[in-house]
Motif scaffolding. Structure first.
Motif, short mmCIF file in Angstrom:
data_model
loop_
_atom_site.label_atom_id
_atom_site.label_comp_id
_atom_site.label_asym_id
_atom_site.label_seq_id
_atom_site.Cartn_x
_atom_site.Cartn_y
_atom_site.Cartn_z
N GLU A 88 0.84 -1.20 0.00
CA GLU A 88 0.00 0.00 0.00
C GLU A 88 0.88 1.25 0.00
OE1 GLU A 88 -3.19 0.17 2.83
OE2 GLU A 88 -3.36 -2.02 2.91
N ALA A 89 1.90 1.26 0.84
CA ALA A 89 2.82 2.41 0.85
C ALA A 89 3.54 2.54 -0.48
CB ALA A 89 3.83 2.25 1.99
N GLY A 90 3.92 1.40 -1.06
CA GLY A 90 4.61 1.42 -2.34
C GLY A 90 3.77 2.00 -3.45
N LEU A 91 2.48 1.74 -3.43
CA LEU A 91 1.60 2.29 -4.46
C LEU A 91 1.44 3.80 -4.31
CD1 LEU A 91 -1.11 -0.51 -4.65
CD2 LEU A 91 0.60 0.06 -6.39
N VAL A 92 1.53 4.30 -3.08
CA VAL A 92 1.53 5.75 -2.89
C VAL A 92 2.80 6.35 -3.50
CG1 VAL A 92 1.51 7.64 -1.20
CG2 VAL A 92 0.14 5.59 -0.79
N VAL A 93 3.93 5.69 -3.28
CA VAL A 93 5.18 6.15 -3.87
C VAL A 93 5.09 6.16 -5.39
CG1 VAL A 93 7.65 5.70 -4.09
CG2 VAL A 93 6.53 5.38 -1.89
N ALA A 94 4.50 5.12 -5.96
CA ALA A 94 4.33 5.07 -7.42
C ALA A 94 3.48 6.24 -7.91
CB ALA A 94 3.70 3.74 -7.82
N ALA A 95 2.45 6.61 -7.14
CA ALA A 95 1.61 7.74 -7.51
C ALA A 95 2.38 9.05 -7.42
CB ALA A 95 0.38 7.78 -6.61
N ILE A 96 3.27 9.17 -6.44
CA ILE A 96 4.12 10.36 -6.35
C ILE A 96 5.02 10.45 -7.57
CG2 ILE A 96 5.96 11.50 -5.05
CD1 ILE A 96 4.85 10.12 -2.53
N HIS A 97 5.58 9.31 -7.98
CA HIS A 97 6.43 9.31 -9.17
C HIS A 97 5.66 9.80 -10.39
CE1 HIS A 97 9.86 6.37 -7.88
NE2 HIS A 97 9.68 7.35 -7.02
N GLU A 98 4.45 9.32 -10.55
CA GLU A 98 3.64 9.72 -11.71
C GLU A 98 3.38 11.23 -11.69
OE1 GLU A 98 -0.62 8.64 -13.88
OE2 GLU A 98 -0.15 7.80 -11.91
N ALA A 99 3.04 11.76 -10.51
CA ALA A 99 2.73 13.19 -10.41
C ALA A 99 3.96 14.06 -10.63
CB ALA A 99 2.12 13.48 -9.04
N THR A 100 5.09 13.65 -10.09
CA THR A 100 6.29 14.47 -10.23
C THR A 100 6.88 14.38 -11.63
OG1 THR A 100 7.60 12.67 -9.20
CG2 THR A 100 6.87 14.49 -7.78
N ARG A 101 6.71 13.26 -12.30
CA ARG A 101 7.14 13.16 -13.70
C ARG A 101 6.40 14.21 -14.54
NH1 ARG A 101 9.99 8.75 -15.64
NH2 ARG A 101 10.19 6.95 -14.24
N LYS A 102 5.11 14.32 -14.32
CA LYS A 102 4.32 15.29 -15.07
C LYS A 102 4.73 16.72 -14.73
CE LYS A 102 0.23 12.31 -15.47
NZ LYS A 102 -1.19 12.11 -15.06
N ALA A 103 5.16 16.93 -13.51
CA ALA A 103 5.51 18.29 -13.06
C ALA A 103 6.93 18.70 -13.43
CB ALA A 103 5.33 18.38 -11.54
N ALA A 104 7.78 17.73 -13.80
CA ALA A 104 9.19 18.02 -14.08
C ALA A 104 9.36 18.53 -15.50
CB ALA A 104 10.04 16.77 -13.84
N VAL A 105 8.96 19.77 -15.72
CA VAL A 105 9.00 20.38 -17.05
C VAL A 105 9.83 21.67 -16.98
CG1 VAL A 105 6.76 19.44 -17.72
CG2 VAL A 105 6.88 21.68 -16.60
N PRO A 106 10.36 22.11 -18.13
CA PRO A 106 11.11 23.36 -18.12
C PRO A 106 10.28 24.50 -17.53
CG PRO A 106 11.40 22.22 -20.20
CD PRO A 106 10.34 21.48 -19.46
N GLY A 107 10.90 25.27 -16.66
CA GLY A 107 10.22 26.39 -16.02
C GLY A 107 9.69 26.08 -14.63
N ALA A 108 9.53 24.80 -14.32
CA ALA A 108 9.08 24.41 -12.98
C ALA A 108 10.24 24.52 -12.00
CB ALA A 108 8.53 22.99 -12.98
N THR A 109 9.93 24.84 -10.76
CA THR A 109 10.95 24.81 -9.71
C THR A 109 10.90 23.45 -9.02
OG1 THR A 109 9.54 25.60 -7.91
CG2 THR A 109 10.58 27.27 -9.34
N THR A 110 11.99 23.12 -8.35
CA THR A 110 11.98 21.86 -7.60
C THR A 110 10.99 21.93 -6.44
OG1 THR A 110 13.96 22.63 -6.42
CG2 THR A 110 14.29 21.13 -8.28
N ARG A 111 10.68 23.12 -5.95
CA ARG A 111 9.63 23.26 -4.94
C ARG A 111 8.26 22.88 -5.52
NH1 ARG A 111 9.16 26.67 -0.61
NH2 ARG A 111 11.32 26.07 -0.23
N ASP A 112 8.03 23.18 -6.80
CA ASP A 112 6.78 22.77 -7.45
C ASP A 112 6.62 21.25 -7.41
OD1 ASP A 112 6.17 25.43 -8.13
OD2 ASP A 112 7.12 25.26 -10.11
N LEU A 113 7.71 20.54 -7.63
CA LEU A 113 7.65 19.08 -7.59
C LEU A 113 7.35 18.58 -6.19
CD1 LEU A 113 9.02 19.62 -10.35
CD2 LEU A 113 10.46 17.63 -9.92
N ASP A 114 7.93 19.25 -5.20
CA ASP A 114 7.67 18.87 -3.81
C ASP A 114 6.21 19.08 -3.46
OD1 ASP A 114 9.17 18.08 -1.24
OD2 ASP A 114 7.92 19.77 -0.57
N GLU A 115 5.62 20.17 -3.94
CA GLU A 115 4.20 20.43 -3.68
C GLU A 115 3.33 19.36 -4.34
OE1 GLU A 115 2.79 22.55 -1.71
OE2 GLU A 115 4.71 23.39 -1.07
#
Length: 278
Positions: A15-42
């Motif tokens: 269950e915890a691992g699936l939450v981590v997988a969801a974080i990976h999916e969300a941060t991949r989408k957020a890791a774009v030019p112009g984003a800050t690393t704080r944006d990824l943390d949010e």
């Protein structure tokens, strides 16, 4: 002491691992030019809250964020902030974890920001990821911990580096046991150090976080003044990949992969164990 988990405990780790997988999916989408690393943390904080989980990074030893964002020459433990703005051609490794009912998940991946990446960088990430999978495939009941380390190192050493030279297998950091805490025994080297011997037996119920870190140059690192950010001593760029894995009677199950590692392990001739959640 090496903690051996029951099937019920491994199910919580899934269950915890699936939450981590969801974080990976969300941060991949957020890791774009112009984003800050704080944006990824949010983005990661939002996923954790939506799943009713807890961060195992935030506050760990005083760490001030939910994820580690390690850009280019940063190997690991980069701190998200508003000053670091991602741009075309950057390489970023994102490491994160989650806790569900006291049980931990932990995983990392390397992503390419925008465009303009050289074949050398693309190959660096591929080699690092594939070495992780080689280590996972070596998790077999009856084996020894050194089998995992040997598989990781052997894969990396076999790969020719574009432009010549050798990959640097980071020496000061490696994988670890995981379960009721994020970092537990045993320490998992990404290379074979003979003085350590063969290490503990690989038995059902053992859970490991396997995480190779590889650079385009030196295996040596230093820590910056913030006492967290780890960089290569020669400034060469690096890649970091990690999954949390449970060893069962049937073999390995990748707790932080949506499919349990089935697709990648099949490529290596290894059958994935049944999903702990059924």
């Amino acid at each position: 002491m090496v903690e051996i988990k029951t099937p019920e405990q491994i199910a919580k780790m899934r269950e915890a691992g699936l939450v981590v997988a969801a974080i990976h999916e969300a941060t991949r989408k957020a890791a774009v030019p112009g984003a800050t690393t704080r944006d990824l943390d949010e983005a990661a904080r939002k996923v954790i809250a939506e799943h009713g989980a807890t961060s195992n990074f935030l506050g760990y030893g005083g760490f001030p964020a939910t994820i580690c964002t390690s850009v280019n020459e940063v190997v690991v433990h980069g701190i998200p902030d508003e000053k670091t703005v991602l741009k075309d051609g950057d390489l970023i490794s994102i490491d994160c974890g989650a806790i569900v009912d006291g049980w931990h998940g932990d995983a990392a991946y390397t992503a390419f920001v925008g465009e303009g990446h050289s074949p050398e960088l693309i190959e660096l990430s591929r080699v690092t990821e594939e070495s992780m999978w080689a280590g996972i495939a070596a998790m077999k009941p009856g084996g020894r911990l050194v089998d995992v380390s040997r598989a990781i190192e052997a894969y990396i050493r076999r790969q020719p580096r574009p432009g010549g030279g050798k990959y640097g297998i980071v020496q000061d950091y490696g994988g670890h046991g995981i379960g009721s805490a994020m970092h537990m025994e045993p320490h998992v080297l990404n290379y074979v150090e003979r003085r350590r011997g063969r290490g503990p037996k690989l038995v059902p119920g053992l859970c490991l976080a396997i995480e190779p870190m590889v650079s385009l140059g030196t295996p040596r690192t230093r820590v910056l003044e913030d006492e967290w950010t780890v960089v290569t001593t020669d400034g060469t760029w690096s890649s970091h990949w990690e999954h949390s894995i449970a060893l069962t009677e049937s073999g390995p199950f990748v707790l932080t992969s949506p499919d349990g590692g089935a697709a990648k392990l099949a490529e290596l001739g290894v059958a994935v164990a049944p999903d702990p959640l059924g």
